[in-house]
Design an enzyme around this catalytic site. Structure first.
Site, mmCIF file in Angstrom:
data_model
loop_
_atom_site.group_PDB
_atom_site.id
_atom_site.type_symbol
_atom_site.label_atom_id
_atom_site.label_comp_id
_atom_site.label_asym_id
_atom_site.label_seq_id
_atom_site.Cartn_x
_atom_site.Cartn_y
_atom_site.Cartn_z
ATOM 1 N N ASP A 111 29.086 -22.064 -35.894
ATOM 2 C CA ASP A 111 28.582 -22.547 -37.182
ATOM 3 C C ASP A 111 29.146 -23.924 -37.462
ATOM 4 O O ASP A 111 30.216 -24.285 -36.963
ATOM 5 C CB ASP A 111 28.952 -21.581 -38.323
ATOM 6 C CG ASP A 111 28.211 -21.966 -39.601
ATOM 7 O OD1 ASP A 111 26.988 -21.706 -39.669
ATOM 8 O OD2 ASP A 111 28.835 -22.560 -40.502
HETATM 9 N N1 LIG Z 1 20.590 -32.503 -32.324
HETATM 10 C C1 LIG Z 1 21.540 -32.535 -33.295
HETATM 11 N N2 LIG Z 1 21.799 -31.384 -33.999
HETATM 12 C C2 LIG Z 1 22.765 -31.458 -34.952
HETATM 13 C C3 LIG Z 1 23.494 -32.634 -35.232
HETATM 14 N N3 LIG Z 1 24.392 -32.351 -36.225
HETATM 15 C C4 LIG Z 1 24.226 -31.050 -36.561
HETATM 16 N N4 LIG Z 1 23.251 -30.508 -35.786
HETATM 17 C C5 LIG Z 1 22.722 -29.135 -35.850
HETATM 18 O O1 LIG Z 1 22.754 -28.696 -37.206
HETATM 19 C C6 LIG Z 1 22.804 -27.274 -37.196
HETATM 20 C C7 LIG Z 1 23.936 -26.843 -38.106
HETATM 21 O O2 LIG Z 1 23.544 -25.672 -38.772
HETATM 22 P P1 LIG Z 1 24.139 -24.213 -38.413
HETATM 23 O O3 LIG Z 1 23.887 -23.334 -39.569
HETATM 24 O O4 LIG Z 1 25.520 -24.327 -37.871
HETATM 25 O O5 LIG Z 1 23.252 -23.713 -37.171
HETATM 26 P P2 LIG Z 1 21.696 -23.349 -37.167
HETATM 27 O O6 LIG Z 1 20.929 -24.472 -36.548
HETATM 28 O O7 LIG Z 1 21.232 -22.874 -38.507
HETATM 29 O O8 LIG Z 1 21.632 -22.151 -36.125
HETATM 30 P P3 LIG Z 1 22.358 -20.727 -36.295
HETATM 31 O O9 LIG Z 1 23.568 -20.758 -35.389
HETATM 32 O O10 LIG Z 1 21.312 -19.744 -35.817
HETATM 33 O O11 LIG Z 1 22.728 -20.557 -37.734
HETATM 34 C C8 LIG Z 1 23.071 -26.834 -35.763
HETATM 35 O O12 LIG Z 1 21.883 -26.401 -35.135
HETATM 36 C C9 LIG Z 1 23.579 -28.124 -35.126
HETATM 37 O O13 LIG Z 1 23.332 -28.137 -33.725
HETATM 38 C C10 LIG Z 1 23.184 -33.815 -34.462
HETATM 39 O O14 LIG Z 1 23.745 -34.909 -34.667
HETATM 40 N N5 LIG Z 1 22.220 -33.717 -33.508
#
Ligand SMILES: Nc1nc2c(ncn2[C@@H]2O[C@H](COP(=O)(O)OP(=O)(O)OP(=O)(O)O)[C@@H](O)[C@H]2O)c(=O)[nH]1
Length: 209
Positions: free
Chosen positions: A86
């Site tokens: 996360d």
């Molecule tokens: N490609 C990319 N993704 C980013 C960046 N910064 C943050 N993210 C994405 O932002 C999201 C952060 O939200 P989370 O709630 O941790 O994860 P999620 O995408 O909702 O996926 P889950 O693990 O299923 O909850 C993640 O998918 C990270 O990979 C970036 O600079 N580039």
């Protein structure tokens, strides 16, 4: 992979995290964990937990949910190791979530410009039913004082891509234009502290030393 008997599972719907693992040569199954992140964040914040604790606990919740849904169906001979992750964004004590739409993304960017925020990226490993390893890394990012006109053009260019990311940016994409300074590991910014995770997988004989 050194030990094919161990089945690696990523408990995340993040295509960014899956891509980071695959690009590192890590084969893993991927199952999103539909936990109530907003409800849990509010609950733990009300309990007085800080953003780092919440990121770790959310990563644990996702791994535990997938373990209960997936590993329970597997035979006892099969050994599954689950990666939970996360990422939380904090700016001067305020916590930010993934924007719901482009208007919210614009508002979030206007709020963060000219300021420094921290990305807290948590990763855990669950072995069978127990969380056996936890890690938290952070990155510090300072946004420049970009114009409203820049935001407008950025959102037209990025569109829905920026709604998948907690900061409304992809640092490897046009989001790179938002920053004056970035400090921290690249994979941590993308939401998965990769090197600590690979080190732990080597210790657990999943990968070759
Ligand atoms: N490609 C990319 N993704 C980013 C960046 N910064 C943050 N993210 C994405 O932002 C999201 C952060 O939200 P989370 O709630 O941790 O994860 P999620 O995408 O909702 O996926 P889950 O693990 O299923 O909850 C993640 O998918 C990270 O990979 C970036 O600079 N580039």
């Amino acid at each position: 992979m050194k030990n094919d008997a161990i089945r690696l599972i990523l408990a995340s719907g993040s295509q960014t995290r899956l891509k980071l693992l695959k690009q590192s040569g890590i084969e893993c199954a991927c199952y999103p964990a539909s936990v109530d992140e907003d409800g849990l964040k509010s609950h733990w914040k009300a309990e007085g937990r800080n953003v780092r604790e919440v990121a770790l606990k959310l990563a644990e919740e996702k791994a535990c949910l997938v373990a209960s849904q997936r590993c329970a169906q597997m035979s006892s001979e099969e050994h599954c190791l689950i990666i939970g992750a996360d990422q939380m964004l904090e700016c001067e004590g305020a916590w930010f979530d993934k924007p719901l739409n482009l208007d919210a993304a614009g508002a979030q960017l206007r709020s963060l410009r000219g300021r420094t925020h921290v990305l807290h990226s948590a990763v855990v490993l669950l072995d069978r039913t127990e969380i056996v390893w936890r890690h938290l890394s952070h990155a510090t990012l300072t946004m420049r004082m970009f114009s409203d006109r820049f935001i407008e053009k950025y959102l037209q260019q990025e569109a829905e891509n920026c709604l998948q990311c907690v900061g409304a940016y992809r640092v490897e994409g046009p989001g790179g234009q938002l920053f004056e300074h970035v400090g921290g590991d690249y994979s941590t910014i993308l939401g998965l502290p990769l090197l600590p995770l690979l080190g732990e997988l080597r210790k657990r004989d999943v990968l070759e030393f």
